[in-house]
Design a protein around this motif. Structure first.
Motif, short mmCIF file in Angstrom:
data_model
loop_
_atom_site.label_atom_id
_atom_site.label_comp_id
_atom_site.label_asym_id
_atom_site.label_seq_id
_atom_site.Cartn_x
_atom_site.Cartn_y
_atom_site.Cartn_z
N SER A 127 0.83 -1.21 0.00
CA SER A 127 0.00 0.00 0.00
C SER A 127 0.86 1.26 0.00
O SER A 127 0.58 2.22 -0.74
N HIS A 128 1.92 1.28 0.80
CA HIS A 128 2.78 2.48 0.84
C HIS A 128 3.61 2.64 -0.43
O HIS A 128 3.79 3.76 -0.93
N LEU A 129 4.12 1.52 -0.97
CA LEU A 129 4.88 1.62 -2.22
C LEU A 129 4.00 2.13 -3.36
O LEU A 129 4.43 2.96 -4.16
N SER A 130 2.79 1.61 -3.44
CA SER A 130 1.90 2.04 -4.52
C SER A 130 1.63 3.54 -4.45
O SER A 130 1.61 4.23 -5.47
N GLN A 131 1.45 4.05 -3.23
CA GLN A 131 1.16 5.47 -3.08
C GLN A 131 2.41 6.32 -3.28
O GLN A 131 2.33 7.44 -3.80
N PHE A 132 3.57 5.81 -2.90
CA PHE A 132 4.83 6.51 -3.20
C PHE A 132 4.96 6.69 -4.71
O PHE A 132 5.27 7.79 -5.20
N PHE A 133 4.74 5.61 -5.47
CA PHE A 133 4.86 5.69 -6.92
C PHE A 133 3.80 6.61 -7.51
O PHE A 133 4.06 7.34 -8.47
N MET A 330 20.25 -7.24 -0.02
CA MET A 330 19.43 -6.45 0.92
C MET A 330 19.17 -5.06 0.36
O MET A 330 20.06 -4.44 -0.23
N LEU A 331 17.95 -4.57 0.56
CA LEU A 331 17.73 -3.14 0.36
C LEU A 331 18.51 -2.39 1.44
O LEU A 331 18.58 -2.84 2.59
N GLN A 332 19.11 -1.28 1.07
CA GLN A 332 19.80 -0.45 2.06
C GLN A 332 18.80 0.17 3.04
O GLN A 332 19.06 0.29 4.22
N ALA A 333 17.66 0.57 2.50
CA ALA A 333 16.61 1.16 3.34
C ALA A 333 15.88 0.05 4.09
O ALA A 333 15.82 -1.10 3.65
N THR A 334 15.34 0.40 5.26
CA THR A 334 14.59 -0.55 6.06
C THR A 334 13.20 0.01 6.35
O THR A 334 12.99 1.22 6.36
N GLY A 375 10.93 3.66 -0.92
CA GLY A 375 10.35 3.94 -2.22
C GLY A 375 11.40 4.36 -3.24
O GLY A 375 11.39 3.90 -4.39
N ARG A 376 12.31 5.24 -2.84
CA ARG A 376 13.34 5.70 -3.78
C ARG A 376 14.24 4.56 -4.25
O ARG A 376 14.62 4.49 -5.43
N GLU A 377 14.57 3.66 -3.34
CA GLU A 377 15.45 2.55 -3.70
C GLU A 377 14.76 1.60 -4.68
O GLU A 377 15.36 1.14 -5.66
N VAL A 378 13.48 1.31 -4.42
CA VAL A 378 12.73 0.44 -5.33
C VAL A 378 12.50 1.15 -6.66
O VAL A 378 12.54 0.53 -7.73
N GLU A 379 12.28 2.46 -6.61
CA GLU A 379 12.11 3.23 -7.85
C GLU A 379 13.37 3.15 -8.71
O GLU A 379 13.29 2.98 -9.94
N LEU A 380 14.53 3.28 -8.10
CA LEU A 380 15.78 3.21 -8.86
C LEU A 380 15.95 1.83 -9.49
O LEU A 380 16.33 1.72 -10.67
N LEU A 381 15.67 0.79 -8.73
CA LEU A 381 15.74 -0.56 -9.29
C LEU A 381 14.78 -0.70 -10.47
O LEU A 381 15.11 -1.32 -11.49
N THR A 382 13.59 -0.12 -10.32
CA THR A 382 12.59 -0.18 -11.39
C THR A 382 13.08 0.52 -12.64
O THR A 382 13.01 -0.03 -13.76
N LYS A 395 23.02 10.36 -16.61
CA LYS A 395 23.17 11.79 -16.40
C LYS A 395 23.07 12.14 -14.92
O LYS A 395 23.72 13.05 -14.42
N GLU A 396 22.22 11.39 -14.21
CA GLU A 396 22.05 11.61 -12.77
C GLU A 396 23.14 10.93 -11.94
O GLU A 396 23.17 11.05 -10.72
N GLY A 397 24.03 10.19 -12.61
CA GLY A 397 25.09 9.48 -11.90
C GLY A 397 24.61 8.26 -11.16
O GLY A 397 25.23 7.82 -10.19
N LEU A 398 23.51 7.67 -11.60
CA LEU A 398 22.91 6.53 -10.90
C LEU A 398 23.08 5.21 -11.65
O LEU A 398 22.59 4.17 -11.21
#
Length: 399
Positions: A127-133, A330-334, A375-382, A395-398
C-alpha cells in the motif's frame, strides 16, 4: 482419565465464529460508514508542486496565466488557494512533459511483495509503495491476491459488501473458461494513478479449485495469472502483487507472474528463520515449476528488513548478520517498526494519506523519511529495468 476442562464442540466453535464476525462488523461499520466514500485530502502548495513536477513556480504561474493549466480552487471565505490536488500535479507533469512513465517498449515492472509467512508487513509495503509511486506520477496497479483482503480494505473498499467475488476479483479469471483479460476487474481508486483489482474471502475457493486441476492442467494453472497480468500491463508502469501468506497455488501463480520480488523479513530469530525457509522453498518450488513451463527469471530479488526496531539490540545484531550474509541482496533502506504506521493502519489508512497537524510531528517526519527511502530505492531498481531511462540515470550518476 477425564479432562477437567469441558470439551469444545462444533456448536461452540460456531458461536465463537459468530461473535468474531460481530466484532469485525462493528469495526467495519466504524471505518466504512454508510454513504462514506474514502477520499484523498492531500493538497500541495505551489512550491511543493513545483518540486514534484520538476519546474519552477514561475513556470506553473505562467502556464496558469496562458490557460495551459487550471488554477487551484479557492476557499470561499478567505479567497486563498486551497492547494493543488495530486490529479492537478499530474496534469502539470503532463503539460511540462515530466511524467516518469516507461516507454511503450519498456516492460512493466510486475513486483511481488512475497513471503510465505504472515505478519511480516507485505500489505503495509504494497500500500505504501503504490502510493509513493503514485505521488511520483507513475501509473500503478495493485492486485490483491490474498483472500484476507487487507490491501483492498486499505483502499477504502469493504471486501464483504463492495466486492463481488464473481465479478470483481481474480476468481472469475482463474476459473476455466473465464474472461479473456483482467480488464473487467480493474477498479479506479481515490488515489489518482492507482487502479486496484480487489479481493475478498471468496478468493480462497480458487486455492481448492487450482489444487484439484493442477495434475490435469499444470501449465494453465501456473501461468493463468501471468497471462492476466500481461493482458493489462500496457496500461501501467508498475504492477504490485500482494499474495497470500502461504505456499499455495495462488502464491505459486504470483511467483510465476512477477518479474521482480521484494521479500520482507523482520530481523528477529523466528521471522528470519522463516524467511530462510521461504528462500529454500522458493528455490525448490521454482525448480519444480520450471519443468512445467520453462524457467522463470527476475529483474531483481531483494530482501527488505521490515518491522525494524533500532532500540532492540537483537534486531540490530540480526540486521548486521543479514547484511553480511546477503551483501548484494538487501535493500539499504529498512521499514521501521513505527507507531505512525500502526495508528494509520488501525483506521485503514496509510502514512502518505495523513494531513493536518499530524504531519508536523517529528514521529511522522521520521516515518515518512523511512518510507520515502524504501520507495526511492525500489524506484531506482525499477528504472534500471527500463532501457528508455538509462540515459537519464547516467546523467544523474545513478547508472
Amino acid at each position: 482419565m477425564t479432562s477437567v476442562l469441558p470439551s469444545v464442540s462444533l456448536t461452540e466453535l460456531t458461536q465463537l465464529t459468530s461473535r468474531a464476525s460481530t466484532v469485525i462488523q462493528r469495526l467495519r461499520e466504524r471505518v466504512f460508514s454508510p454513504g462514506h466514500e474514502k477520499q484523498l485530502n492531500l493538497r500541495f502548495n505551489v512550491r511543493t508542486a513545483a518540486e514534484m513536477v520538476g519546474r519552477t513556480e514561475k513556470a506553473i504561474r505562467d502556464a496558469e496565466g496562458d490557460g495551459r493549466l487550471q488554477e487551484p480552487d479557492k476557499d470561499p471565505e478567505t479567497k486563498r488557494r486551497t492547494g493543488y490536488t495530486l490529479g492537478q500535479v499530474n496534469q502539470m507533469r503532463d503539460v511540462f512533459g515530466t511524467l516518469p512513465h516507461r516507454a511503450s517498449d519498456d516492460p512493466a515492472l510486475v513486483l511481488a511483495v512475497q513471503n510465505f509467512k504472515g505478519g511480516v508487513g507485505k500489505s503495509t509495503i504494497v500500500s505504501h509503495l503504490s502510493q509513493f509511486f503514485a505521488l511520483k506520477g507513475y501509473r500503478v496497479c495493485v492486485i490483491d491476491c490474498d483472500s484476507q483482503a487487507s490491501t483492498t480494505a486499505m483502499f477504502g473498499m469493504n471486501p464483504d459488501i463492495d466486492v463481488d467475488e464473481e465479478e470483481d476479483t481474480l476468481y472469475p479469471f482463474l476459473r476455466h473458461g473465464g474472461p479473456k483479460s483482467l480488464h473487467y476487474a480493474l477498479r479506479a481508486t481515490y488515489w489518482p494513478g492507482i487502479a486496484l483489482i480487489p479481493a475478498n474471502l471468496g478468493l480462497y475457493d480458487a486455492e481448492y479449485e487450482f489444487a484439484a486441476r493442477m495434475a490435469r492442467e499444470p501449465t494453465f494453472i501456473l501461468d493463468r495469472l501471468r497471462d492476466g497480468v500481461e493482458s493489462i500491463a500496457d496500461q501501467f508502469d508498475i504492477i504490485l502483487l500482494d499474495p497470500p501468506p502461504a505456499l499455495g497455488m495462488l502464491s505459486l501463480s504470483v511467483l510465476r507472474a512477477a518479474n521482480a520480488l521484494l521479500i520482507p523479513a523482520p530481523p528477529n530469530n523466528i521471522d528470519f528463520a522463516s524467511t530462510a525457509h521461504f528462500l529454500k522453498m522458493m528455490e525448490s518450488t521454482l525448480s519444480e515449476l520450471a519443468e512445467h513451463g520453462g524457467a522463470r527469471e527476475y529483474n531483481f530479488v531483494k530482501i527488505i528488513a521490515s518491522k525494524m526496531n533500532d532500540q532492540k539490540s537483537a534486531h540490530l545484531a540480526i540486521k548486521r548478520m543479514m547484511d553480511a550474509v546477503f551483501p548484494q541482496d538487501m535493500l539499504q533502506a529498512t521499514l521501521k517498526d513505527s507507531a505512525e504506521i500502526d495508528n494509520a493502519t488501525a483506521n485503514l489508512s496509510t502514512v502518505y494519506e495523513l494531513t493536518g497537524p499530524a504531519t508536523r510531528t517529528e514521529t511522522h517526519k521520521r516515518c515518512r523519511a523511512y518510507l520515502d527511502a524504501v520507495g526511492r530505492e525500489v524506484e531506482l531498481l525499477t528504472r534500471k529495468t527500463w532501457p528508455s531511462h538509462h540515459k537519464a540515470l547516467r546523467k544523474e550518476g545513478l547508472l
